[in-house]
Design a protein around this motif. Structure first.
Motif, PDB file in Angstrom:
ATOM      1  N   ALA A 442       0.738  -1.272   0.105  1.00  0.00           N
ATOM      2  CA  ALA A 442      -0.183  -0.059   0.078  1.00  0.00           C
ATOM      3  C   ALA A 442       0.705   1.224   0.078  1.00  0.00           C
ATOM      4  N   LYS A 443       1.890   1.214   0.907  1.00  0.00           N
ATOM      5  CA  LYS A 443       2.781   2.424   0.676  1.00  0.00           C
ATOM      6  C   LYS A 443       3.614   2.593  -0.462  1.00  0.00           C
ATOM      7  N   LEU A 444       4.184   1.579  -1.173  1.00  0.00           N
ATOM      8  CA  LEU A 444       4.804   1.538  -2.259  1.00  0.00           C
ATOM      9  C   LEU A 444       3.869   1.980  -3.436  1.00  0.00           C
ATOM     10  N   VAL A 445       2.583   1.610  -3.474  1.00  0.00           N
ATOM     11  CA  VAL A 445       1.728   2.152  -4.605  1.00  0.00           C
ATOM     12  C   VAL A 445       1.252   3.421  -4.511  1.00  0.00           C
ATOM     13  N   ALA A 446       1.319   4.017  -3.248  1.00  0.00           N
ATOM     14  CA  ALA A 446       1.093   5.459  -3.100  1.00  0.00           C
ATOM     15  C   ALA A 446       2.456   6.313  -3.062  1.00  0.00           C
ATOM     16  N   GLY A 447       3.541   5.896  -2.807  1.00  0.00           N
ATOM     17  CA  GLY A 447       4.634   6.436  -3.280  1.00  0.00           C
ATOM     18  C   GLY A 447       5.210   6.516  -4.596  1.00  0.00           C
ATOM     19  N   MET A 448       4.536   5.524  -5.385  1.00  0.00           N
ATOM     20  CA  MET A 448       5.216   5.444  -6.925  1.00  0.00           C
ATOM     21  C   MET A 448       4.517   6.689  -7.607  1.00  0.00           C
ATOM     22  N   ALA A 449       3.444   7.222  -7.177  1.00  0.00           N
ATOM     23  CA  ALA A 449       2.765   8.160  -7.842  1.00  0.00           C
ATOM     24  C   ALA A 449       3.874   9.638  -7.759  1.00  0.00           C
ATOM     25  N   ASP A 450       4.691   9.752  -7.162  1.00  0.00           N
ATOM     26  CA  ASP A 450       5.447  11.033  -7.267  1.00  0.00           C
ATOM     27  C   ASP A 450       6.805  10.476  -7.634  1.00  0.00           C
ATOM     28  N   LEU A 451       7.121   9.624  -8.002  1.00  0.00           N
ATOM     29  CA  LEU A 451       8.346   9.118  -8.857  1.00  0.00           C
ATOM     30  C   LEU A 451       8.574   9.535 -10.315  1.00  0.00           C
ATOM     31  N   GLU A 452       9.881   9.565 -10.690  1.00  0.00           N
ATOM     32  CA  GLU A 452       9.792   9.880 -12.003  1.00  0.00           C
ATOM     33  C   GLU A 452      10.306   8.482 -13.032  1.00  0.00           C
ATOM     34  N   GLY A 453      10.121   8.724 -14.315  1.00  0.00           N
ATOM     35  CA  GLY A 453      10.426   7.708 -14.962  1.00  0.00           C
ATOM     36  C   GLY A 453       9.701   6.385 -15.042  1.00  0.00           C
ATOM     37  N   VAL A 454       9.880   5.490 -15.502  1.00  0.00           N
ATOM     38  CA  VAL A 454       8.944   4.057 -15.675  1.00  0.00           C
ATOM     39  C   VAL A 454       9.124   3.312 -14.186  1.00  0.00           C
ATOM     40  N   VAL A 466       1.160 -10.555   6.938  1.00  0.00           N
ATOM     41  CA  VAL A 466       1.511  -9.200   7.181  1.00  0.00           C
ATOM     42  C   VAL A 466       2.672  -9.255   8.067  1.00  0.00           C
ATOM     43  N   ILE A 467       3.848  -8.687   7.995  1.00  0.00           N
ATOM     44  CA  ILE A 467       4.708  -8.579   9.028  1.00  0.00           C
ATOM     45  C   ILE A 467       5.087  -7.189   9.127  1.00  0.00           C
ATOM     46  N   TYR A 468       4.868  -6.362   8.712  1.00  0.00           N
ATOM     47  CA  TYR A 468       4.907  -4.550   8.782  1.00  0.00           C
ATOM     48  C   TYR A 468       3.603  -4.150   9.345  1.00  0.00           C
ATOM     49  N   GLY A 469       3.895  -3.227  10.330  1.00  0.00           N
ATOM     50  CA  GLY A 469       2.686  -2.376  10.694  1.00  0.00           C
ATOM     51  C   GLY A 469       2.282  -1.451   9.465  1.00  0.00           C
ATOM     52  N   PRO A 470       1.139  -0.846   9.775  1.00  0.00           N
ATOM     53  CA  PRO A 470       0.692   0.220   8.778  1.00  0.00           C
ATOM     54  C   PRO A 470       1.222   1.611   8.497  1.00  0.00           C
ATOM     55  N   ASP A 471       1.968   1.753   9.763  1.00  0.00           N
ATOM     56  CA  ASP A 471       2.604   3.104   9.588  1.00  0.00           C
ATOM     57  C   ASP A 471       4.170   3.112   9.330  1.00  0.00           C
ATOM     58  N   GLU A 472       4.685   1.927   8.740  1.00  0.00           N
ATOM     59  CA  GLU A 472       6.105   1.667   8.562  1.00  0.00           C
ATOM     60  C   GLU A 472       6.136   2.634   7.146  1.00  0.00           C
ATOM     61  N   GLU A 473       7.324   3.190   7.019  1.00  0.00           N
ATOM     62  CA  GLU A 473       7.659   3.658   5.522  1.00  0.00           C
ATOM     63  C   GLU A 473       8.747   3.102   4.776  1.00  0.00           C
ATOM     64  N   PHE A 474       8.402   3.097   3.373  1.00  0.00           N
ATOM     65  CA  PHE A 474       9.158   2.342   2.506  1.00  0.00           C
ATOM     66  C   PHE A 474       9.558   3.149   1.312  1.00  0.00           C
ATOM     67  N   PRO A 475      10.577   4.024   1.518  1.00  0.00           N
ATOM     68  CA  PRO A 475      11.129   4.897   0.403  1.00  0.00           C
ATOM     69  C   PRO A 475      11.601   4.006  -0.741  1.00  0.00           C
ATOM     70  N   ALA A 476      11.571   4.480  -1.866  1.00  0.00           N
ATOM     71  CA  ALA A 476      12.218   3.918  -3.018  1.00  0.00           C
ATOM     72  C   ALA A 476      13.656   4.022  -2.726  1.00  0.00           C
ATOM     73  N   GLY A 477      14.589   2.992  -2.936  1.00  0.00           N
ATOM     74  CA  GLY A 477      15.799   2.801  -2.649  1.00  0.00           C
ATOM     75  C   GLY A 477      16.237   2.315  -1.123  1.00  0.00           C
ATOM     76  N   GLY A 478      15.338   1.853  -0.556  1.00  0.00           N
ATOM     77  CA  GLY A 478      15.380   1.459   0.620  1.00  0.00           C
ATOM     78  C   GLY A 478      15.292   0.007   0.941  1.00  0.00           C
ATOM     79  N   SER A 479      15.585  -0.591   2.149  1.00  0.00           N
ATOM     80  CA  SER A 479      15.274  -1.841   2.330  1.00  0.00           C
ATOM     81  C   SER A 479      15.066  -2.082   3.802  1.00  0.00           C
ATOM     82  N   LYS A 480      14.529  -3.326   4.318  1.00  0.00           N
ATOM     83  CA  LYS A 480      14.595  -3.381   5.873  1.00  0.00           C
ATOM     84  C   LYS A 480      15.043  -4.492   6.349  1.00  0.00           C
ATOM     85  N   VAL A 481      15.777  -4.320   7.537  1.00  0.00           N
ATOM     86  CA  VAL A 481      16.492  -5.420   8.026  1.00  0.00           C
ATOM     87  C   VAL A 481      15.461  -6.438   9.055  1.00  0.00           C
TER      88      VAL A 481
END
Length: 614
Positions: A442-454, A466-481
């Motif tokens: 869900a967070k990635l879908v919303a974040g994609m709208a403001d990225l550039e390119g394909v 589901v292993i992440y809470g709904p308030d977790e953030e997932f910026p493009a270029g990131g990862s989670k340990v």
């Protein structure tokens, strides 16, 4: 402009096309000369375009699908004063805006062309925007060559335009008879094209493409036709106006040998300047924009990421009126149907025509919309050339491939997208995302709208915890340990999507064997989180990548590239789909391919050179 002036303008367009190619020492003047009369009539009599305001919402759109005829387009720009003579003669030179095939480096060019068969499909997307969304009277003109009428993508577009009654779309086919190596399939048989287009539901007009008055009447007829797109089939002669090359083979893609003589034969260099017609006043509907109320999923819930995509997209559509969705007749599987039900006026069904799917998205984004286009990941490979050209067009589109990987199970290999990560990673400037749970999706879908390119989002068919809470953030270029034991970690397991859950199971099993491992969720496959990977490599010295994808071009390659700069590299092992799968359950597929928890445990034991009996 009167008839005499129109004829002079057409001669000038030919002369400038010849001059530009001569200055470059390359190019396609003869292909430009055949269409010069068509270009002159359109520019002087019918195109409504404010060249000082290329972003004017009422501007007509012109797509030069036969992009190799760029000298004609640039000559038209010179005729209206948008390009001066000095710039015209920089054609094809390093740093020039006047590239061999047009690109949006020029503000009057919406999309790059040159890969034949793409102009009309993209034009259909623009016409859809005008008809259904902008609700403005601008027209879309697409000038294509007869050779590209052999492309299947053209006929996907032809059918789509007729089905949607795009009477604001005019296709102009420059039937000059000659292709690159010789005659085209139908040569000057306009009836062959007419019968095909008419069968698809198009209004067709056959004209002598060098009869200026007939061409003028054809454009007027196209503008007055309702509920049908119009195709103007214009019989022309390649190299028109210069006897040495007119309608003769062997001159495709070559400057004329004697430019001065050709210019004299064409009537010299008239200094005509014209003003295009102004577009009517008007503005597109104002799109509302707010923070989306994304769906929230509880920890431990079992949710397919494709479901989360559909629900998040519907929520995003409620918050942002410029978001549109397209699908290739699998919306019940991709879950794009959630958006279709919530926002039917902004949903576009493209049916099973993946090239048209991508092209329509590219066309829509030229009009300021934010498209999300979805189908099975496996079928997006059909549209690879459109994705490649979308990057050349500097287009901003969101692509979503569902049913990715062998984890789809019993459907078998024809439905399994195991090449998609490599394909999208290879697209210039692309972003590639692969979520493993619903909140992340869900967070990635919303974040994609403001990225550039394909941008590409890979979703999965099966339900996953589901292993992440709904308030977790997932910026493009990131990862989670997801697992970490400090300096005691013996290896790092890097996974994404479905294999994240297998990696977590494996980490728990390895802990029982006394082998602590670090688990990294590499949800951003491009750009990759190099800092986290370098840190993990520095601690553990061993990295294992696990992916539901072929080993070529996927997660393993993305990770390996981080350590390709000459620094000491960690020990790196890859688990990927190396077999040809058949039909089996998802669990059996993962096991047979050697990418399940059991395989991860075995690989880590070998990687750290320590085997501990249970």
């Amino acid at each position: 402009m009167d008839a005499e002036g129109l004829a002079a303008l057409a001669r000038q367009l030919r002369v400038d096309a010849v001059r530009a190619a001569d200055a470059a020492g390359s190019g396609h003047p003869t292909s430009s000369m055949s269409a010069a009369d068509l270009g002159a009539v359109l520019l002087a009599r019918h195109l409504r375009f404010d060249f000082d305001r290329p972003d004017h919402p009422g501007n007509d759109r012109l797509v030069l699908s036969k992009g190799h005829a760029s000298p004609l387009l640039y000559a038209m720009y010179r005729a209206v004063g948008a390009v001066d003579d000095d710039e015209l003669l920089t054609y094809r030179q390093l740093g020039s805006r006047l590239e061999g095939h047009p690109t949006p480096r020029l503000p009057w060019v919406d999309v790059a062309t040159g890969s034949l068969g793409q102009g009309l499909p993209v034009g259909v997307g623009m016409a859809l925007a005008g008809k259904r969304l902008d609700q403005l009277p601008y027209r879309v003109y697409v000038l294509c060559g007869d050779s590209e009428m052999a492309e299947g993508s053209v006929w996907e577009a032809v059918e789509h335009a007729a089905y949607n009654h795009l009477d604001n779309l005019t296709l102009v086919v420059d039937v000059n008879r000659l292709g690159q190596r010789g005659p085209t399939r139908h040569e000057h048989d306009l009836g062959a094209y007419q019968r095909r287009l008419h069968a698809f539901g198009w209004h067709t007009i056959e004209v002598d493409g060098h009869d200026l008055d007939a061409v003028d009447r054809a454009f007027a007829e196209a503008r007055s036709t309702v509920r049908e797109p119009t195709a103007i089939l214009a019989a022309t002669r390649k190299g028109r106006g210069v006897a040495a090359v007119e309608d003769k083979e062997g001159f495709h893609g070559k400057p004329l040998k004697d430019t001065a003589e050709a210019i004299e034969e064409l009537g010299g260099r008239p200094g005509i300047r014209i003003s295009a017609q102004r577009p009517p006043d008007g503005d597109r509907p104002k799109a509302e924009r707010a923070t989306p109320e994304l769906p929230r999923y509880d920890l431990g819930d079992e949710v397919a990421t494709r479901n989360a995509y559909g629900e998040a997209l519907a929520a995003l559509g409620s918050a942002r009126g410029e978001v549109v969705a397209l699908d290739a007749e699998v919306s019940d599987s991709t879950r794009a149907e959630f958006f279709a039900k919530a926002h039917p006026e902004r949903y576009f069904e493209c049916y099973i025509a993946e090239q048209q799917l991508v092209a329509a998205a590219v066309g829509l984004q030229t009009r300021g919309y934010v498209p999300y286009a979805s189908t099975f990941a496996a079928f997006l490979t059909r549209a690879h050339d459109f994705l490649r050209m979308a990057a050349v067009s500097r287009a901003g589109i969101n692509m979503v491939g569902s049913h990715a990987g062998i984890a789809i199970g019993q459907d078998g290999p024809s439905q399994m997208g195991v090449e998609d990560l490599a394909m999208f990673r290879s697209v210039h400037g692309s972003t590639v995302l692969y979520p493993c749970d619903a909140n992340q999706t869900a967070k990635l879908v919303a974040g994609m709208a403001d990225l550039e390119g394909v941008r590409y989002l890979r979703t999965s068919r099966g339900e996953m915890p589901v292993i992440y809470g709904p308030d977790e953030e997932f910026p493009a270029g990131g990862s989670k340990v997801l697992r970490e034991h400090g300096d005691d970690d013996r290896a790092t397991v890097v996974a994404a999507g479905v294999t994240v859950h297998e990696a977590l199971k494996a980490a728990d099993l390895l802990a029982e064997y006394g082998i602590p491992v670090r688990v990294v969720d590499l949800y951003s496959v491009k750009p990759v989180d190099a800092d986290t990977l370098n840190q993990a490599a520095g601690v553990t010295g061993c990295l294992l990548t696990v992916e539901d994808h072929h080993p070529e071009g996927g997660i393993g390659d993305a990770v390996a590239e981080v350590f390709s700069d000459g620094r000491p590299a960690p020990r790196l092992t890859r688990l990927a789909v190396r077999n040809m799968p058949g039909s089996a359950t998802p669990e059996e597929q993962l096991h047979e391919a050697g990418i399940d928890a059991e395989a991860i445990v075995a690989a880590v034991k070998l990687l750290v050179e320590r085997v501990v009996a249970p």
